[in-house]
Design an enzyme around this catalytic site. Structure first.
Site, PDB file in Angstrom:
ATOM      1  N   ASP A 108       0.410  -1.059   0.420  1.00 12.69           N
ATOM      2  CA  ASP A 108      -0.003   0.178  -0.027  1.00 12.69           C
ATOM      3  C   ASP A 108       0.653   1.432  -0.022  1.00 12.69           C
ATOM      4  O   ASP A 108       2.345   1.235   0.557  1.00 12.69           O
ATOM      5  CB  ASP A 108      -1.266  -0.089   1.062  1.00 12.69           C
ATOM      6  CG  ASP A 108      -1.294   1.179   0.945  1.00 12.69           C
ATOM      7  OD1 ASP A 108      -2.524   1.449   0.310  1.00 12.69           O
ATOM      8  OD2 ASP A 108      -1.907   1.825   2.628  1.00 12.69           O
ATOM      9  N   ASP A 138      -0.094   5.016   0.770  1.00 10.69           N
ATOM     10  CA  ASP A 138      -0.592   6.114   2.261  1.00 10.69           C
ATOM     11  C   ASP A 138      -0.128   5.393   3.652  1.00 10.69           C
ATOM     12  O   ASP A 138      -0.367   4.705   3.298  1.00 10.69           O
ATOM     13  CB  ASP A 138      -2.225   6.618   1.464  1.00 10.69           C
ATOM     14  CG  ASP A 138      -1.878   7.338   0.386  1.00 10.69           C
ATOM     15  OD1 ASP A 138      -1.003   7.743   0.015  1.00 10.69           O
ATOM     16  OD2 ASP A 138      -2.654   6.334  -0.249  1.00 10.69           O
TER      17      ASP A 138
END
Length: 234
Positions: free
Chosen positions: A13, A15
């Site tokens: 991922d 963020d």
């Protein structure tokens, strides 16, 4: 007879996992800071969407069309200039050294590395490619409609969010399978409860600076929990 190449796959991922901030939210803040949008209305709406994301209640289509609405108003050349400035001002200082080390560790082991993010591809692909040196074909994000004339203001297909990540990932893996590559083990790294479908799908799940819901889930399922935040890295 064609040869099948067996590899391992690491999924990251973006963020609050690879970077010490939320790139979508910070893009909005960048626009406000440089007077590219009307401050009071845009900042409030940007914050509202971010709070929905944190709560797990975000409508990803509505949010991404909000983002695309700004992109639609400007030329690609101008947008790319602003994006480069945004990368240097807002994102580069937030790159997590432990994230860079994790990516390099997987690459050195011969694994394929994919950045898989719910954020729009306009932002994600530049960050993952320029700051983490992940090749563009290995970056999965929410695609926005764009033509030679510019952005249309619409989302292209299903957002790369929650279960949508699994759909896009499986399509990507199918393309790799067609090229003769089979993945024998998968790792997934994320901070967010929104990525529980992705983490549960992977063979090895690693919760990075997890939110409370993910942290509890990780402990209950004996997943690794790691702190990559910049403040802990002396």
């Amino acid at each position: 007879m064609s040869t099948v190449l067996h590899k391992e796959l690491a999924l990251f991922d973006l963020d609050n996992t690879l970077i010490d901030t939320d790139s979508d939210y910070m893009w909005g803040e960048f626009l406000v800071k440089h007077n590219l949008v009307e401050e009071s209305l845009y900042r409030a709406k940007n914050r509202e969407f971010y709070e929905h994301y944190i709560a797990g209640t975000l409508d990803a289509v509505v949010y991404n069309e909000f983002v695309a609405g700004f992109l639609k108003q400007h030329t690609l050349t101008q947008l790319h200039e602003w994006r480069e400035q945004y990368l240097q001002e807002e994102i580069a200082p937030k790159v997590r050294p432990k994230a860079v080390n994790a990516i390099q560790s997987h690459l050195q082991a011969g694994h394929d590395v994919v950045v898989i993010s719910a954020t729009n591809a306009f932002v994600v692909k530049a960050i993952a490619n320029k700051l983490f040196l992940v090749e563009e074909d290995n970056i999965l994000a929410t695609e926005l409609e764009v033509t030679e004339q510019g952005y249309t203001g619409k989302v292209a297909g299903q957002p790369n969010f929650k279960e949508g990540k699994i759909i896009h990932l499986k399509n990507w893996i199918a393309q790799k399978n067609a090229q003769g590559i089979t993945y024998t083990k998968t790792y997934a790294y994320s901070d967010s409860k929104n990525d529980l479908p992705l983490l549960e799908w992977a063979d090895v799940a690693i919760a990075v600076c997890p939110d409370d819901t993910l942290h509890a889930h990780a402990l209950a399922h004996h997943w690794a929990v790691e702190d990559w935040s910049i403040k802990t890295q002396a």
